[in-house]
Design a protein around this motif. Structure first.
Motif, PDB file in Angstrom:
ATOM      1  N   CYS A   1       0.819  -1.223   0.000  1.00  0.00           N
ATOM      2  CA  CYS A   1       0.000   0.000   0.000  1.00  0.00           C
ATOM      3  C   CYS A   1       0.851   1.271   0.000  1.00  0.00           C
ATOM      4  CB  CYS A   1      -0.963   0.012   1.190  1.00  0.00           C
ATOM      5  SG  CYS A   1      -2.091  -1.394   1.233  1.00  0.00           S
TER       6      CYS A   1
ATOM      7  N   ALA B   1      -2.800   6.479  -9.044  1.00  0.00           N
ATOM      8  CA  ALA B   1      -3.893   5.532  -9.212  1.00  0.00           C
ATOM      9  C   ALA B   1      -3.744   4.814 -10.537  1.00  0.00           C
ATOM     10  CB  ALA B   1      -5.228   6.264  -9.163  1.00  0.00           C
TER      11      ALA B   1
ATOM     12  N   LEU C   1       0.513  -0.357 -10.898  1.00  0.00           N
ATOM     13  CA  LEU C   1       0.871  -1.536 -10.123  1.00  0.00           C
ATOM     14  C   LEU C   1       2.361  -1.765 -10.317  1.00  0.00           C
ATOM     15  CD1 LEU C   1      -0.751  -3.742  -8.504  1.00  0.00           C
ATOM     16  CD2 LEU C   1      -0.597  -5.139 -10.578  1.00  0.00           C
TER      17      LEU C   1
ATOM     18  N   THR D   1       6.648  -2.260 -13.626  1.00  0.00           N
ATOM     19  CA  THR D   1       5.650  -1.216 -13.400  1.00  0.00           C
ATOM     20  C   THR D   1       4.582  -1.358 -14.472  1.00  0.00           C
ATOM     21  OG1 THR D   1       7.277   0.317 -12.463  1.00  0.00           O
ATOM     22  CG2 THR D   1       5.208   1.259 -13.272  1.00  0.00           C
TER      23      THR D   1
ATOM     24  N   ASP E   1       1.334   0.469 -15.589  1.00  0.00           N
ATOM     25  CA  ASP E   1       0.433   1.623 -15.532  1.00  0.00           C
ATOM     26  C   ASP E   1      -0.797   1.259 -16.348  1.00  0.00           C
ATOM     27  OD1 ASP E   1      -0.853   4.045 -15.572  1.00  0.00           O
ATOM     28  OD2 ASP E   1       0.900   5.215 -16.147  1.00  0.00           O
TER      29      ASP E   1
ATOM     30  N   LEU F   1      -7.400  -2.518  -7.416  1.00  0.00           N
ATOM     31  CA  LEU F   1      -6.482  -1.405  -7.243  1.00  0.00           C
ATOM     32  C   LEU F   1      -6.998  -0.380  -6.249  1.00  0.00           C
ATOM     33  CD1 LEU F   1      -5.257  -0.831 -10.904  1.00  0.00           C
ATOM     34  CD2 LEU F   1      -4.213  -2.180  -9.095  1.00  0.00           C
TER      35      LEU F   1
ATOM     36  N   ARG G   1      -0.789  -0.703  -4.229  1.00  0.00           N
ATOM     37  CA  ARG G   1      -0.145  -0.496  -5.515  1.00  0.00           C
ATOM     38  C   ARG G   1       1.153  -1.279  -5.654  1.00  0.00           C
ATOM     39  NH1 ARG G   1      -4.458   1.121  -5.445  1.00  0.00           N
ATOM     40  NH2 ARG G   1      -5.280   3.203  -5.946  1.00  0.00           N
ATOM     41  N   GLU G   2       1.674  -1.820  -4.566  1.00  0.00           N
ATOM     42  CA  GLU G   2       2.931  -2.565  -4.614  1.00  0.00           C
ATOM     43  C   GLU G   2       2.610  -4.040  -4.453  1.00  0.00           C
ATOM     44  OE1 GLU G   2       7.201  -3.058  -4.670  1.00  0.00           O
ATOM     45  OE2 GLU G   2       6.006  -1.251  -4.964  1.00  0.00           O
TER      46      GLU G   2
END
Length: 557
Positions: free
Chosen positions: A21, A26, A29, A67, A69, A94, A99-100
């Motif tokens: 987190c 937004a 990931l 990453t 997006d 999400l 996000r992690e």
């Protein structure tokens, strides 16, 4: 048929998922993919899929970092995949899961599971072919004869069976090009039975991960209610994808922004089920009952699409604005219109695969000309030469075609219509394209090569596509040229990869694709520079999940 879910959790998988987190934008990931003992996994595919079957995929880098997006939202299916590791499968929201997201993958150690993880090419390469490339039962001739629209060695086709169990499959493949030689069929069935005997594959080819992959992103759109969406074309004006679904007899329009797919059935307009084959009193290929079966498409300067109606023996016209079709009979005893391209004067040119012809259609005058091509020696087991790919030179407007079963490349003068043929520099030439400078690029389906040819001097330069295990030679179906970068994109039918060749560096980059059993056709390019293609093995059940799709690869800056 709805696609079977790919995201059921596998029993026995030992995956550590961390949701930390961390503050992030937004829709982004990110995390790290590791293997046993925490070693980073380079080139893992991290895929998110929504309930509509739209997927986005990125690759992990050398440190295992990634990453993604994403523009997808809601509860998404997450899959982390790397060949010879077990998939990591989970759900991601999400809005609540953070996000992690990091995952640890288990290496596959079970011999049967490890064998199953190999690509189709590894199984095909078990067959004991004749060593001489020109021999009747060589790998090269087998690939050209029996891999034209099929994979041999996927989970559907490699089931062990006695020789008589293989005969229907070989008869079907030989029958598609008019060969009924019983002895030929018997020997091929025996080769298949001995090669695909259920024994394990241990070659374990590993595709090197190029640094360019960390810039790339793959988009997939599941094409529900499709059958065999053959060629895909990205429209130059509206940037939508248009896909001809050969077995369903329709054109599919896909909005790349929204993912919405709209289906337009090609009208019979006087053609009976089974098309021109029914009129001739013979069964249509594959037992098709649609009247038209569009196979290939090309766009003119006004945005109008021209189609080859493979069993309808006509050139189809589809207007993406009005959504209307019209058809123009080829005539001239033409059989099986195949590949089509539109020249700089908006004249359409198409190969007639089973009648050794090329057709020229001028939409302004409605004039249709059919050119009989020179009779040439036929290699392999085909009935005829099979004119296949076609393209138009940007420098002089000349029209060039390939003969798949004669290893010939032909030129038609656009003014005099004089025909000249050359020996192909590659074996099994299929689809080819010109680059901006007028060089001709050709895919060698049988020998795993691509060639760059200067048409003025007929001087070729051959590039072998990399092999990663002895005897496992790729089968490139087509080459396409990115109009902006002039990079060459090559489709592959047996390895679940797409190839990008960078001419300035004479370098191949392999992009592993998300689904097992992938079989791609032509590449077409979006305004953003994405390389897009259809994914449609025959039968569709050979593709993981069982539903064809549209794929676009964004190679990044």
């Amino acid at each position: 048929m709805k696609k079977q879910t790919m995201f059921k959790r596998q029993v026995g998988s030992t995956i550590a998922l961390a949701a930390l987190c961390l503050p992030a934008q937004a829709g982004v990931l990110q995390g790290q993919i590791t293997g046993p003992a925490g070693k980073p996994v380079d080139g893992a595919l991290i895929t998110l899929t929504n309930q509509a079957g739209v997927s986005e995929t990125v690759y992990s880098d050398k440190g295992g970092r990634y990453t993604l997006d994403t523009r997808l939202s809601g509860t998404l299916d997450l899959r982390v995949r790397k060949r010879y590791y077990r998939d990591h499968l989970d759900k991601v929201n999400l809005g609540s899961d953070g996000r992690e997201l990091s995952a640890r993958l288990d290496e596959i150690t079970d011999p049967q599971e490890l064998s199953d993880a190999h690509p189709s090419l590894s199984y095909f390469s078990k067959i004991q072919f004749d060593k001489d490339p020109k021999a009747r039962f060589s790998r090269e001739n087998f690939a050209r004869d029996c891999l034209t629209c099929h994979q041999i060695g996927n989970s559907t086709t490699r089931m062990p069976r006695p020789p008589e169990g293989w005969i229907p499959s070989v008869q079907r493949m030989h029958g598609y090009v008019g060969n009924t030689d019983a002895e030929f069929i018997r020997v091929r069935a025996e080769l298949l039975s001995k090669g695909l005997d259920g024994s394990l594959v241990t070659s374990k080819p590993v595709i090197p991960t190029d640094d360019l992959l960390k810039r790339a992103k793959i988009y997939e759109w599941r094409l529900d209610d499709s059958n065999v969406p053959h060629d895909a074309h990205i429209h130059h004006k509206n940037n939508n994808a248009y896909i001809v679904d050969m077995f369903a007899g329709k054109v599919i329009e896909v909005n790349l922004k929204t993912g919405k797919a709209t289906h337009f059935a090609e009208p019979a307009q006087g053609m009976p089920p089974g098309g021109a084959f029914t009129k001739m009193g013979v069964p249509a290929p594959y037992g098709l009952t649609v009247p038209r079966a569009p196979h290939s498409l090309s766009e003119d300067s006004k945005g109008i699409l021209y189609l080859t109606d493979s069993i309808g023996a006509s050139i189809g016209v589809f207007d993406p604005v009005t959504k209307r079709f019209e058809h123009h009979d080829v005539g001239g005893n033409a059989v099986y219109p195949h590949t089509i391209r539109v020249d700089g004067n908006d004249v359409a040119w198409a190969t007639m695969a089973f009648s050794n012809q090329v057709a020229r259609f001028d939409p302004k005058s409605k004039d249709m000309k059919v050119f009989n091509l020179p009779a040439t020696k036929v290699d392999g087991m085909a009935c005829c030469q099979v004119p296949y790919g076609i393209d138009v030179s940007p420098t002089d407007g000349s029209v060039w075609y390939t003969k798949l079963f004669s290893d010939k490349i032909g030129r038609i003068d656009p003014v005099t219509f004089q025909i000249t043929e050359y020996d192909s520099p590659v074996m099994g030439p299929r689809r080819h394209r010109f680059d901006r400078a007028g060089n001709l690029w050709i895919a060698g389906f049988s020998d795993g090569t691509i060639a760059k040819v200067d048409p003025k001097t007929w001087t070729p330069k051959i590039y072998k596509i990399p092999t990663f295990a002895p005897g496992e030679v790729p089968s490139p179906y087509s080459v396409s040229v990115n109009p902006k970068t002039q990079d060459i994109w090559v489709t592959d039918t047996m390895m679940d990869v797409a190839w990008r060749f960078i001419p300035s560096q004479e370098k191949f980059v392999a992009y592993p694709l998300p689904l097992k059993g992938t079989y791609t056709r032509d590449f077409s390019f979006s305004k953003e520079g994405w390389a897009c293609t259809s994914n449609n093995p025959i039968p569709p059940t050979a593709l993981e999940g069982g539903v064809p799709e549209l794929i676009c690869i964004d190679p990044g800056a």
